[in-house]
Design an enzyme around this catalytic site. Structure first.
Site, short mmCIF file in Angstrom:
data_model
loop_
_atom_site.label_atom_id
_atom_site.label_comp_id
_atom_site.label_asym_id
_atom_site.label_seq_id
_atom_site.Cartn_x
_atom_site.Cartn_y
_atom_site.Cartn_z
CG HIS A 98 -1.95 4.55 5.25
ND1 HIS A 98 -1.97 4.48 3.87
CD2 HIS A 98 -1.99 3.27 5.69
CE1 HIS A 98 -2.01 3.20 3.50
NE2 HIS A 98 -2.03 2.46 4.59
CB CYS B 200 -0.98 -0.03 1.17
SG CYS B 200 -1.96 -1.54 1.18
CG HIS C 227 -6.45 0.80 1.66
ND1 HIS C 227 -5.59 1.52 0.85
CD2 HIS C 227 -5.66 0.09 2.50
CE1 HIS C 227 -4.35 1.25 1.21
NE2 HIS C 227 -4.36 0.40 2.20
#
Length: 396
Positions: free
Chosen positions: A291, A158, A326
């Site tokens: 994040h 990620c 996400h």
């Protein structure tokens, strides 16, 4: 040396262009919905940030030949990268030393998993075997753009797109390239849905970053790219600069395969390195695009890292993942676009769905669209395996 951003392109669950994404962010329109297109046994159990185009519609948008082997991941990448090139007003993509660095974690598996049991009997689907790896996704997009320079793929979970941005900036800084198109792309796949389901970090409702009652993340799909150019190219061609990359950092806390350390060591080191490179004090940061995945582990770890850097006087921060989900390897790229939009418009985007502060600390994300003069925006992206990256975007 500052690295100029001269173009941006994006496709996500909240819009098919930069303008559509911005309008969704300022109007509060979230893109998290029930699953429509991907065939999974978890269809009625989870919500996702899904782009509402079929693969056939994406092929038509790109006018691809019938025998193409573009995966959904590659098609999303090509749409966003094409937008970025056009936004940067590039007429000849090979007029100077130009590279393409694309991040992905899914690669072409959204196609290969679909035809896994058919390869020996169905010749027409064998073309997708080559599209499995991350590199093929990247090369398909580069070929579509007509780019003949350096082409490479990055896959660090990620944080992938942040590392693509960092690598592109370094190649310009060291004079190896004059211009680099950087970003990331990932489509939804059964592999990722099943994997995150196994980890028990998917939410069955809308994700709630930094909320004490957070239940986990919503997966999303997206692609976004930035055009980075050297100051020489900007001056030579009198280019409009959208923002600058002034600092970045990468660190690994080597704590666990899928979890961040509880004290946020990797995140702390990444932010510290980025601030040092930008020659900024923590107090110079005006806004943090966190994040903020809404998993119990990430938000605790990231929150503690923010406190370690900024003490109790942290700047306003928010996670935009309630809008998009996400998006894995694309996350840092779409949030880079959002960070630049924040700078351009002196605006901070809300952390949707937040209600209850976390018990462990006093940090609270902003929950309303907020106007404020911005000079420096810090964006965090953290990946499995402890790979943590931070990029600082500045007006000048």
């Amino acid at each position: 040396m500052k690295i100029a951003i001269t173009g941006m392109g994006i496709i996500s669950a909240i819009g098919n262009t930069v303008e559509e994404n911005y309008n969704a962010l300022i109007s509060g329109k979230m893109g998290i919905t029930d699953i429509e297109y991907i065939d999974t046994i978890h269809k009625n159990e989870i919500k996702v940030g899904e782009i509402k185009f079929t693969n056939q519609q994406l092929e038509q948008l790109l006018q691809l030949p019938q025998d193409n082997n573009f995966s959904r991941t590659a098609m999303l990448a090509t749409i966003a990268a094409k937008q970025a090139v056009e936004n940067a007003k590039i007429q000849d993509i090979n007029e100077c030393k130009t590279g393409f660095i694309s991040a992905t974690s899914v690669g072409g598996m959204d196609m290969t998993e679909r035809f896994y049991y058919e390869y020996f009997d169905n010749e027409s689907c064998r073309k997708y075997i080559k599209s499995q790896d991350a590199g093929d996704t990247t090369h398909n997009t580069a070929h579509y753009l007509g780019l003949k320079g350096l082409v490479t793929a990055i896959s660090t979970a990620c944080s992938s797109a942040a590392n693509a941005i960092m690598m592109g900036a370094k190649l310009i800084e060291t004079g190896q390239l004059d211009r680099v198109i950087v970003g990331g792309t990932d489509a939804l796949s059964k592999f990722t849905i099943n994997g995150f389901k196994t980890l028990m970090i998917l939410s069955d409702t809308y994700n709630t970053p930094f909320d004490n009652n957070r239940k986990g993340l919503n997966l999303g799909e997206a692609a976004a790219y930035l055009v980075l150019e050297s100051e020489n190219i900007v001056k030579k061609n009198n280019k409009q600069v959208l923002a600058y990359i002034t600092g970045f950092g990468n660190a690994n806390d080597a704590f666990h395969q899928t979890a961040s350390s509880e004290n946020g060591e990797g995140a702390f080191l990444a932010m510290q390195k980025a601030l040092k490179m930008a020659n900024l004090d923590p107090s110079d940061i005006d806004y943090i695009n966190a994040h903020g995945t809404a998993t119990p582990n990430n938000d605790l770890s990231e929150g503690r890292a923010i406190i370690r850097i900024f003490n109790e006087d942290a700047p306003e921060f928010s996670s935009t993942k309630p809008f998009t989900g996400h998006t894995l390897a694309a996350a840092a790229a779409i949030e880079a676009v959002y960070s630049v939009l924040a700078l351009q418009n002196d605006i901070m985007f809300p952390n949707k769905n937040f209600q209850t502060p976390m018990e462990e600390f006093n940090l609270r994300p902003i929950t309303k669209l907020t106007q404020k003069p911005l000079q420096h925006v810090l964006s965090n992206s953290f990946g499995f395996g402890g790979n943590c990256s931070t990029v600082i975007f500045s007006k000048s």
